[in-house]
Motif scaffolding. Structure first.
Motif: not given
Length: 107
Positions: A8-14, A40-46, A48-55
């Motif tokens: 997931v990539a958030y908007t600047p407003e988010a 939800v098994e795992s959830f990480y902020f990151s 780069g191209d995406y702000d969140v990575t989750a499994i």
């Protein structure tokens, strides 16, 4: 239950809203995933191209799609990507089945 990589990539407003009011987004999305029979098994902020990575696990592709629609419909997401994941056993089964298709490349 099938596994999915969600990016997931958030908007600047988010981001502006979360800067003013920090939120545990994993805790906030967990009920929505569970409402569709998922987990939800795992959830990480990151970064780069995406702000969140989750499994996550969902019972079906339709359930994974329903979550993607609900997550993007609110307007706080500028990009959302779902990748189905295969474990080793599923991958080997797909490889075995691929030999039975009879597909021939162009040429």
């Amino acid at each position: 239950m099938p596994h999915y990589l969600i990016q997931v990539a958030y908007t600047p407003e988010a981001w502006a809203a979360m800067s003013k009011n920090p939120q545990d987004r994993a805790a906030l999305i967990r009920p929505a995933v569970e409402a569709l029979g998922g987990r939800v098994e795992s959830f990480y902020f990151s970064f780069g191209d995406y702000d969140v990575t989750a499994i996550a696990q969902f019972p079906t592709n339709v359930d994974a799609g329903a979550f993607a629609i609900s997550a993007t419909a609110g307007g706080g997401v500028r990009a959302y990507k779902t990748t189905p994941l295969f474990d080793a056993e599923e991958s080997m089964e797909a490889m075995r089945r691929s030999a039975m298709t009879g597909y021939a490349p162009p040429g």
